[in-house]
Design a protein around this motif. Structure first.
Motif, PDB file in Angstrom:
ATOM      1  N   SER A   1       0.806  -1.222   0.000  1.00 10.31           N
ATOM      2  CA  SER A   1       0.000   0.000   0.000  1.00 10.31           C
ATOM      3  C   SER A   1       0.840   1.274   0.000  1.00 10.31           C
ATOM      4  CB  SER A   1      -0.955   0.004   1.199  1.00 10.31           C
ATOM      5  OG  SER A   1      -0.220  -0.039   2.404  1.00 10.31           O
ATOM      6  N   GLN A   2       2.143   1.143   0.247  1.00  8.49           N
ATOM      7  CA  GLN A   2       3.053   2.287   0.192  1.00  8.49           C
ATOM      8  C   GLN A   2       3.718   2.426  -1.175  1.00  8.49           C
ATOM      9  OE1 GLN A   2       3.295   4.417   2.915  1.00  8.49           O
ATOM     10  NE2 GLN A   2       1.586   3.122   3.536  1.00  8.49           N
ATOM     11  N   GLY A   3       3.367   1.527  -2.099  1.00  3.46           N
ATOM     12  CA  GLY A   3       3.917   1.583  -3.450  1.00  3.46           C
ATOM     13  C   GLY A   3       5.245   0.875  -3.623  1.00  3.46           C
ATOM     14  N   ARG A   4       5.658   0.105  -2.610  1.00  9.89           N
ATOM     15  CA  ARG A   4       6.924  -0.638  -2.689  1.00  9.89           C
ATOM     16  C   ARG A   4       6.696  -1.976  -3.396  1.00  9.89           C
ATOM     17  NH1 ARG A   4       7.649   0.830   3.449  1.00  9.89           N
ATOM     18  NH2 ARG A   4       5.861  -0.571   3.431  1.00  9.89           N
ATOM     19  N   LEU A   5       7.596  -2.303  -4.304  1.00  7.53           N
ATOM     20  CA  LEU A   5       7.543  -3.583  -5.003  1.00  7.53           C
ATOM     21  C   LEU A   5       7.786  -4.708  -4.005  1.00  7.53           C
ATOM     22  CD1 LEU A   5       7.485  -5.138  -7.752  1.00  7.53           C
ATOM     23  CD2 LEU A   5       9.969  -4.874  -7.769  1.00  7.53           C
ATOM     24  N   VAL A   6       6.877  -5.692  -3.960  1.00 11.88           N
ATOM     25  CA  VAL A   6       7.057  -6.834  -3.061  1.00 11.88           C
ATOM     26  C   VAL A   6       7.297  -8.138  -3.811  1.00 11.88           C
ATOM     27  CG1 VAL A   6       5.806  -5.820  -1.122  1.00 11.88           C
ATOM     28  CG2 VAL A   6       4.569  -7.217  -2.772  1.00 11.88           C
ATOM     29  N   ASP A   7       6.899  -8.203  -5.092  1.00  7.53           N
ATOM     30  CA  ASP A   7       7.101  -9.433  -5.843  1.00  7.53           C
ATOM     31  C   ASP A   7       6.903  -9.177  -7.334  1.00  7.53           C
ATOM     32  OD1 ASP A   7       7.559 -12.115  -6.392  1.00  7.53           O
ATOM     33  OD2 ASP A   7       5.691 -12.838  -5.504  1.00  7.53           O
ATOM     34  N   VAL A   8       7.654  -9.895  -8.156  1.00  5.36           N
ATOM     35  CA  VAL A   8       7.431  -9.919  -9.604  1.00  5.36           C
ATOM     36  C   VAL A   8       6.958 -11.329  -9.913  1.00  5.36           C
ATOM     37  CG1 VAL A   8       8.466  -9.716 -11.885  1.00  5.36           C
ATOM     38  CG2 VAL A   8       9.164  -8.144 -10.069  1.00  5.36           C
ATOM     39  N   LEU A   9       5.699 -11.446 -10.337  1.00  9.01           N
ATOM     40  CA  LEU A   9       5.115 -12.759 -10.575  1.00  9.01           C
ATOM     41  C   LEU A   9       5.596 -13.350 -11.883  1.00  9.01           C
ATOM     42  CD1 LEU A   9       3.254 -11.073  -8.614  1.00  9.01           C
ATOM     43  CD2 LEU A   9       1.530 -12.730  -9.181  1.00  9.01           C
ATOM     44  N   PHE A  10       5.707 -12.525 -12.911  1.00  8.47           N
ATOM     45  CA  PHE A  10       6.363 -12.928 -14.151  1.00  8.47           C
ATOM     46  C   PHE A  10       6.763 -11.691 -14.926  1.00  8.47           C
ATOM     47  CE2 PHE A  10       1.819 -13.364 -15.292  1.00  8.47           C
ATOM     48  CZ  PHE A  10       1.741 -12.455 -16.325  1.00  8.47           C
TER      49      PHE A  10
ATOM     50  N   ARG B   1       4.045 -14.047  -1.054  1.00  4.66           N
ATOM     51  CA  ARG B   1       5.299 -14.162  -0.312  1.00  4.66           C
ATOM     52  C   ARG B   1       6.309 -13.149  -0.820  1.00  4.66           C
ATOM     53  NH1 ARG B   1       5.660 -18.193   3.043  1.00  4.66           N
ATOM     54  NH2 ARG B   1       4.118 -19.844   2.967  1.00  4.66           N
ATOM     55  N   HIS B   2       7.212 -12.779   0.075  1.00  8.79           N
ATOM     56  CA  HIS B   2       8.352 -11.938  -0.299  1.00  8.79           C
ATOM     57  C   HIS B   2       9.330 -12.800  -1.104  1.00  8.79           C
ATOM     58  CE1 HIS B   2       7.389  -8.465   2.222  1.00  8.79           C
ATOM     59  NE2 HIS B   2       7.020  -9.315   3.155  1.00  8.79           N
ATOM     60  N   PRO B   3      10.258 -12.174  -1.832  1.00  9.80           N
ATOM     61  CA  PRO B   3      11.254 -12.958  -2.585  1.00  9.80           C
ATOM     62  C   PRO B   3      12.050 -13.940  -1.720  1.00  9.80           C
ATOM     63  CG  PRO B   3      11.264 -10.698  -3.343  1.00  9.80           C
ATOM     64  CD  PRO B   3      10.358 -10.753  -2.133  1.00  9.80           C
ATOM     65  N   ASP B   4      12.207 -13.634  -0.419  1.00 12.38           N
ATOM     66  CA  ASP B   4      12.947 -14.548   0.464  1.00 12.38           C
ATOM     67  C   ASP B   4      12.086 -15.722   0.944  1.00 12.38           C
ATOM     68  OD1 ASP B   4      11.265 -13.541   2.439  1.00 12.38           O
ATOM     69  OD2 ASP B   4      12.860 -12.559   3.581  1.00 12.38           O
ATOM     70  N   GLY B   5      10.800 -15.765   0.530  1.00 11.35           N
ATOM     71  CA  GLY B   5       9.921 -16.864   0.889  1.00 11.35           C
ATOM     72  C   GLY B   5       9.037 -16.604   2.094  1.00 11.35           C
ATOM     73  N   SER B   6       9.269 -15.529   2.811  1.00 12.63           N
ATOM     74  CA  SER B   6       8.437 -15.232   3.976  1.00 12.63           C
ATOM     75  C   SER B   6       7.077 -14.697   3.523  1.00 12.63           C
ATOM     76  CB  SER B   6       9.133 -14.224   4.895  1.00 12.63           C
ATOM     77  OG  SER B   6       9.338 -12.994   4.221  1.00 12.63           O
ATOM     78  N   PRO B   7       6.006 -15.035   4.266  1.00 12.60           N
ATOM     79  CA  PRO B   7       4.670 -14.601   3.854  1.00 12.60           C
ATOM     80  C   PRO B   7       4.493 -13.090   3.987  1.00 12.60           C
ATOM     81  CG  PRO B   7       4.559 -15.775   5.943  1.00 12.60           C
ATOM     82  CD  PRO B   7       5.974 -15.868   5.461  1.00 12.60           C
ATOM     83  N   LEU B   8       3.672 -12.528   3.109  1.00 18.06           N
ATOM     84  CA  LEU B   8       3.339 -11.114   3.221  1.00 18.06           C
ATOM     85  C   LEU B   8       2.443 -10.902   4.430  1.00 18.06           C
ATOM     86  CD1 LEU B   8       2.499 -10.191  -0.484  1.00 18.06           C
ATOM     87  CD2 LEU B   8       4.619  -9.763   0.753  1.00 18.06           C
ATOM     88  N   HIS B   9       2.528  -9.726   5.037  1.00 22.84           N
ATOM     89  CA  HIS B   9       1.652  -9.377   6.150  1.00 22.84           C
ATOM     90  C   HIS B   9       0.250  -9.107   5.628  1.00 22.84           C
ATOM     91  CE1 HIS B   9       4.961  -9.150   8.956  1.00 22.84           C
ATOM     92  NE2 HIS B   9       5.629  -8.421   8.078  1.00 22.84           N
TER      93      HIS B   9
END
Length: 108
Positions: free
Chosen positions: A47-56, A72-80
């Motif tokens: 919601s702050q406009g930060r990239l959290v994942d590129v799906l493809f 999930r984040h790129p490191d595999g941890s779940p998103l809040h």
């Protein structure tokens, strides 16, 4: 949709057709239509406009497609839990859709 010579329908514009379920806890299926073979990028932002994942990010064929996303984040941890935005971009077009991630229910 536009009629194609083979009798099928071809989409005229790039579209994010939604996701199911929404809200979701672990995984959702994202549906989109692509009017022509072209490079597409589907990404997720918080919601702050930060990239959290590129799906493809790459070439996709014309038509309707669906894609599973494990939030999930790129490191595999779940998103809040919270509101996120999916952004589909290609061929000079960009479409955005809001999705809601919720905490998984505990199994007590």
């Amino acid at each position: 949709p536009a009629d194609r010579a083979d009798g099928a329908f071809a989409p005229r514009v790039l579209a994010l057709d939604g996701n199911e379920p929404n809200p979701f806890a672990a995984e959702t299926r994202i549906h989109f239509t692509n009017p022509r073979t072209q490079a597409l990028r589907l990404s997720a932002y918080d919601s702050q406009g930060r990239l959290v994942d590129v799906l493809f990010d790459g070439e996709r064929g014309a038509g309707t497609e669906s894609f599973a996303w494990r939030a999930r984040h790129p490191d595999g941890s779940p998103l809040h839990s919270g509101v996120y935005f999916l952004r589909l971009a290609g061929g000079g077009e960009t479409v955005t859709r809001k999705v809601v991630v919720v905490e998984p229910r505990s199994s007590r």
